[in-house]
Motif scaffolding. Sequence first.
Motif, short mmCIF file in Angstrom:
data_model
loop_
_atom_site.label_atom_id
_atom_site.label_comp_id
_atom_site.label_asym_id
_atom_site.label_seq_id
_atom_site.Cartn_x
_atom_site.Cartn_y
_atom_site.Cartn_z
N THR A 1 -39.37 -59.07 36.41
CA THR A 1 -39.90 -60.20 37.17
C THR A 1 -41.20 -59.81 37.87
OG1 THR A 1 -37.65 -61.02 37.52
CG2 THR A 1 -39.36 -61.85 39.00
N LEU B 1 -27.72 -62.20 25.86
CA LEU B 1 -28.49 -61.68 26.99
C LEU B 1 -27.76 -60.53 27.65
CD1 LEU B 1 -29.74 -65.00 28.70
CD2 LEU B 1 -30.67 -63.78 26.72
N GLN C 1 -38.12 -62.29 29.49
CA GLN C 1 -36.74 -62.42 29.03
C GLN C 1 -36.51 -61.66 27.73
OE1 GLN C 1 -33.79 -64.46 30.33
NE2 GLN C 1 -33.16 -62.74 29.04
N GLU D 1 -38.50 -60.29 23.05
CA GLU D 1 -38.79 -60.72 24.42
C GLU D 1 -39.74 -61.91 24.39
OE1 GLU D 1 -40.11 -57.81 27.51
OE2 GLU D 1 -41.93 -59.04 27.58
N CYS E 1 -34.81 -58.50 32.47
CA CYS E 1 -35.60 -59.71 32.71
C CYS E 1 -36.60 -59.35 33.82
CB CYS E 1 -34.71 -60.87 33.13
SG CYS E 1 -35.55 -62.47 33.09
N ARG F 1 -34.24 -70.61 27.79
CA ARG F 1 -33.00 -70.02 27.28
C ARG F 1 -32.22 -71.04 26.46
NH1 ARG F 1 -30.63 -66.83 32.64
NH2 ARG F 1 -31.96 -64.96 32.51
N ALA G 1 -31.01 -58.93 31.92
CA ALA G 1 -31.37 -60.01 31.01
C ALA G 1 -30.57 -61.28 31.30
CB ALA G 1 -31.16 -59.58 29.56
#
Length: 374
Positions: free
Chosen positions: A255, A239, A136, A204, A253, A223, A345
């Motif tokens: 993954t 974000l 993130q 991050e 973000c 978050r 994000a």
Amino acid sequence: MQSVSSSSRLSKAVRQQYMSLSQGEKCQVTYIWVDGTGEGLRNKTRTLDAVPSSIEEVPEWNFDGSSTYQAEGSNSDMYLIPVRMFRDPFTLDPNKLVFCEVLKYNRLPAETNHRHSCNKVMEQVKEHCLWFGMEQEYTLLGTDGHPFSWPPNGFPAPQGPYYCGVGADHAYGRDIVECHYKACLYAGVKIYGTNAEVLPSQWEFQVGPCEGIEMGDHLWVARFLLHRVCEDFGVVATLDPKPIKGNWNGAGCHTNVSTKQMREDGGLQYIEQAIEKLGKKHRHHIEVYDPHGGKDNMRRLTGLHETSSIDDFSAGVANRGASIRIPRQVGKDKRGYFEDRRPAANCDPYAVTMAIAQTCLLDPMVEERASRRC
């Protein structure tokens, strides 16, 4: 003078006098949920007569959905369904944070409740032991919307010295980052690590490995903790996938994905098979990788600043300019995981992980038959 909120200037010493008072056998439980924007988080707190030992002991609650973009005033009651419980790092033990799903008046999932459908998919692919880790990125701003610690009428030095940097001229807002890290550890969030990012005032944190539905639960609560810590410091964490226009990095973000087969010897073939499937559904994934159908990522996925082009699908070993990156060590070991670098994000982790699970692990015919039964 940096623009910070008035609330952050209130006396913390006075606050502590009250926070240290005994609460007897009572327990404060803060309910957290995603609002109708699909990005914002809301919360409210109630008292329970005893400390809940499991999520099943936390009662359902309700709220006014007309004030959270989730209902009309004439039929505004929405249900909060507790799904995962954490320790509260702000009011401390024995108090709890509880993440909730939102149901409408008719007990159907609210439009931004993507957890409900994601959980069904994760149950279908449970045998694959699907692990996720999400990275993130976020950017710190003053309450006036100006990047935290940036010159009031200009720009800092160009990107280069800030990524994993140290020093007052390279790292902006580290106190917030370290407090957030500790809050996550205390709460029980599966935070993996943190680092300063390429854009000054951007950071991050990583959450995972998490299995299945657990990924979305832990990232959303991480978050919430970030926004709550920033509230104490009087600054804002955005974000936004492209918070600053121009020659500056955006915020994603990324993954990371791994199945049991991918982690075993020879697992690289299953990674390559998954990447091939993802390539065939690139447009669909772009649509669900930000809350606005891909419009947010259009500003970020330009093919510059360590991103791929939103229009093209690509994959490569150690290539941060590709849609999918296979880490160099994974290429060497021939097993492990892959990184999908396309999610923005501000993505909903349930939407992202559900799409990946469906594309990589569910046979299209099985999905079609399941949708007909529903």
